[in-house]
Design a protein around this motif. Structure first.
Motif, PDB file in Angstrom:
ATOM      1  N   ARG A  62      29.704  38.548  40.238  1.00 11.43           N
ATOM      2  CA  ARG A  62      28.248  38.582  40.339  1.00 11.43           C
ATOM      3  C   ARG A  62      27.645  39.548  39.316  1.00 11.43           C
ATOM      4  O   ARG A  62      28.115  40.675  39.192  1.00 11.43           O
ATOM      5  N   PRO A  63      26.582  39.136  38.616  1.00 13.58           N
ATOM      6  CA  PRO A  63      25.854  40.075  37.760  1.00 13.58           C
ATOM      7  C   PRO A  63      25.225  41.180  38.616  1.00 13.58           C
ATOM      8  O   PRO A  63      24.701  40.914  39.697  1.00 13.58           O
ATOM      9  N   PHE A  64      25.300  42.408  38.124  1.00 17.65           N
ATOM     10  CA  PHE A  64      24.810  43.590  38.839  1.00 17.65           C
ATOM     11  C   PHE A  64      23.653  44.212  38.080  1.00 17.65           C
ATOM     12  O   PHE A  64      23.723  44.362  36.857  1.00 17.65           O
ATOM     13  N   GLN A  65      22.610  44.597  38.819  1.00 19.15           N
ATOM     14  CA  GLN A  65      21.469  45.303  38.246  1.00 19.15           C
ATOM     15  C   GLN A  65      21.406  46.697  38.858  1.00 19.15           C
ATOM     16  O   GLN A  65      20.967  46.847  39.995  1.00 19.15           O
ATOM     17  N   PRO A  66      21.861  47.737  38.133  1.00 18.48           N
ATOM     18  CA  PRO A  66      21.784  49.094  38.678  1.00 18.48           C
ATOM     19  C   PRO A  66      20.323  49.520  38.826  1.00 18.48           C
ATOM     20  O   PRO A  66      19.497  49.238  37.959  1.00 18.48           O
ATOM     21  N   GLN A  67      20.030  50.210  39.939  1.00 22.10           N
ATOM     22  CA  GLN A  67      18.668  50.663  40.193  1.00 22.10           C
ATOM     23  C   GLN A  67      18.566  52.172  40.344  1.00 22.10           C
ATOM     24  O   GLN A  67      17.501  52.733  40.122  1.00 22.10           O
ATOM     25  N   ALA A  68      19.656  52.818  40.735  1.00 21.46           N
ATOM     26  CA  ALA A  68      19.627  54.270  40.948  1.00 21.46           C
ATOM     27  C   ALA A  68      21.046  54.818  40.922  1.00 21.46           C
ATOM     28  O   ALA A  68      22.014  54.100  41.184  1.00 21.46           O
ATOM     29  N   LEU A  69      21.135  56.106  40.625  1.00 18.49           N
ATOM     30  CA  LEU A  69      22.387  56.833  40.759  1.00 18.49           C
ATOM     31  C   LEU A  69      22.420  57.399  42.170  1.00 18.49           C
ATOM     32  O   LEU A  69      21.498  58.107  42.580  1.00 18.49           O
ATOM     33  N   VAL A  70      23.435  57.043  42.931  1.00 18.76           N
ATOM     34  CA  VAL A  70      23.561  57.519  44.317  1.00 18.76           C
ATOM     35  C   VAL A  70      24.185  58.901  44.352  1.00 18.76           C
ATOM     36  O   VAL A  70      23.773  59.772  45.112  1.00 18.76           O
ATOM     37  N   GLY A  71      25.192  59.118  43.530  1.00 17.77           N
ATOM     38  CA  GLY A  71      25.839  60.419  43.529  1.00 17.77           C
ATOM     39  C   GLY A  71      26.965  60.494  42.523  1.00 17.77           C
ATOM     40  O   GLY A  71      27.434  59.488  41.999  1.00 17.77           O
ATOM     41  N   ILE A  72      27.373  61.718  42.262  1.00 15.60           N
ATOM     42  CA  ILE A  72      28.521  61.999  41.406  1.00 15.60           C
ATOM     43  C   ILE A  72      29.536  62.710  42.293  1.00 15.60           C
ATOM     44  O   ILE A  72      29.227  63.731  42.907  1.00 15.60           O
ATOM     45  N   GLN A  73      30.714  62.137  42.375  1.00 14.56           N
ATOM     46  CA  GLN A  73      31.739  62.648  43.284  1.00 14.56           C
ATOM     47  C   GLN A  73      32.978  63.043  42.494  1.00 14.56           C
ATOM     48  O   GLN A  73      33.271  62.463  41.454  1.00 14.56           O
ATOM     49  N   GLU A  98      23.791  35.733  42.528  1.00 17.72           N
ATOM     50  CA  GLU A  98      24.840  34.851  43.036  1.00 17.72           C
ATOM     51  C   GLU A  98      26.026  34.852  42.060  1.00 17.72           C
ATOM     52  O   GLU A  98      25.864  35.159  40.877  1.00 17.72           O
ATOM     53  N   PRO A  99      27.221  34.490  42.542  1.00 18.97           N
ATOM     54  CA  PRO A  99      28.395  34.464  41.656  1.00 18.97           C
ATOM     55  C   PRO A  99      28.185  33.535  40.456  1.00 18.97           C
ATOM     56  O   PRO A  99      27.526  32.495  40.565  1.00 18.97           O
ATOM     57  N   VAL A 100      28.742  33.922  39.321  1.00 22.03           N
ATOM     58  CA  VAL A 100      28.674  33.123  38.108  1.00 22.03           C
ATOM     59  C   VAL A 100      29.639  31.946  38.253  1.00 22.03           C
ATOM     60  O   VAL A 100      30.833  32.162  38.508  1.00 22.03           O
ATOM     61  N   PRO A 101      29.152  30.711  38.112  1.00 20.98           N
ATOM     62  CA  PRO A 101      30.046  29.553  38.248  1.00 20.98           C
ATOM     63  C   PRO A 101      31.206  29.625  37.256  1.00 20.98           C
ATOM     64  O   PRO A 101      31.034  29.993  36.095  1.00 20.98           O
ATOM     65  N   GLY A 102      32.398  29.315  37.756  1.00 24.78           N
ATOM     66  CA  GLY A 102      33.588  29.277  36.919  1.00 24.78           C
ATOM     67  C   GLY A 102      34.305  30.611  36.770  1.00 24.78           C
ATOM     68  O   GLY A 102      35.428  30.645  36.269  1.00 24.78           O
ATOM     69  N   ARG A 103      33.677  31.715  37.185  1.00 28.19           N
ATOM     70  CA  ARG A 103      34.358  33.024  37.102  1.00 28.19           C
ATOM     71  C   ARG A 103      35.333  33.158  38.244  1.00 28.19           C
ATOM     72  O   ARG A 103      35.151  32.568  39.305  1.00 28.19           O
ATOM     73  N   VAL A 104      36.358  33.948  38.037  1.00 28.39           N
ATOM     74  CA  VAL A 104      37.312  34.278  39.095  1.00 28.39           C
ATOM     75  C   VAL A 104      37.419  35.793  39.167  1.00 28.39           C
ATOM     76  O   VAL A 104      37.082  36.502  38.212  1.00 28.39           O
ATOM     77  N   TYR A 105      37.891  36.296  40.310  1.00 28.27           N
ATOM     78  CA  TYR A 105      38.088  37.732  40.458  1.00 28.27           C
ATOM     79  C   TYR A 105      39.145  38.214  39.475  1.00 28.27           C
ATOM     80  O   TYR A 105      40.156  37.548  39.273  1.00 28.27           O
ATOM     81  N   ASP A 106      38.911  39.390  38.893  1.00 34.97           N
ATOM     82  CA  ASP A 106      39.958  40.028  38.100  1.00 34.97           C
ATOM     83  C   ASP A 106      41.011  40.573  39.055  1.00 34.97           C
ATOM     84  O   ASP A 106      40.697  41.045  40.141  1.00 34.97           O
ATOM     85  N   SER A 107      42.264  40.494  38.639  1.00 35.22           N
ATOM     86  CA  SER A 107      43.352  41.076  39.415  1.00 35.22           C
ATOM     87  C   SER A 107      43.154  42.587  39.436  1.00 35.22           C
ATOM     88  O   SER A 107      42.714  43.152  38.435  1.00 35.22           O
ATOM     89  N   PRO A 108      43.370  43.255  40.513  1.00 36.78           N
ATOM     90  CA  PRO A 108      44.069  42.895  41.739  1.00 36.78           C
ATOM     91  C   PRO A 108      43.154  42.486  42.897  1.00 36.78           C
ATOM     92  O   PRO A 108      43.561  42.498  44.047  1.00 36.78           O
TER      93      PRO A 108
END
Length: 163
Positions: A62-73, A98-108
């Motif tokens: 899924r494409p991600f749109q960052p909106q804020a920094l939650v924290g630095i740990q 929504e998920p990009v059609p045709g993409r698969v999860y990267d291992s692992p």
């Protein structure tokens, strides 16, 4: 032989909430299947925002749109022999499409799950690390810092001096 230079491993992570549920990835580790927020190591020449966008796409499709920094740990693994591993983790909040059609999860990664806070707490023994609950807990507590806090030296990308 001089003293070795200590360098933390820089990682990025995403806290993604939709309708009271949080997006987690289920991934195979040396300790079996574990749950984690979408997360991974920053790559050479990559900004923190570019890194988290890439990691979320690789692990959730899924494409991600960052909106804020939650924290630095920061966290350290128990030392093993000469190995001393520390993680410096930047956790971001944002939204996914929504998920990009045709993409698969990267291992692992083997699956994604939307879990409630109660389900997350109940599955604590399956979490990849304490960062899972910590990051989501910071988010639930209202921690949101503007992305403008982050600055990347342009010379990282151009090879020249910063403007």
């Amino acid at each position: 032989m001089g003293a070795s230079r200590w360098k933390p491993n820089v990682t990025v992570a995403a806290v993604i909430e939709r309708d009271g549920r949080f997006l987690l990835v289920e991934e195979m580790t040396s300790r079996g299947l574990r749950l984690n927020t979408p997360a991974g190591h920053l790559e050479a020449g990559e900004s923190l925002l570019d890194g988290v966008v890439r990691e979320v796409l690789e692990e959730t499709m899924r494409p991600f749109q960052p909106q804020a920094l939650v924290g630095i740990q920061m966290g350290r693994l128990p030392p093993r022999g000469d190995e001393d591993i520390t993680f410096l983790r930047f956790a971001f909040a944002g939204t996914v499409a929504e998920p990009v059609p045709g993409r698969v999860y990267d291992s692992p990664v083997v699956a994604n799950h939307w879990l409630s806070w109660d389900e997350l707490r109940a599955s604590r023994e399956r979490h990849r690390s304490h960062f899972v609950l910590d990051s989501i807990g910071l988010y639930r507590a209202g921690q949101r810092h503007p992305l403008e806090l982050l600055h990347t030296d342009p010379s990282v990308y151009t090879g020249g001096p910063a403007a």
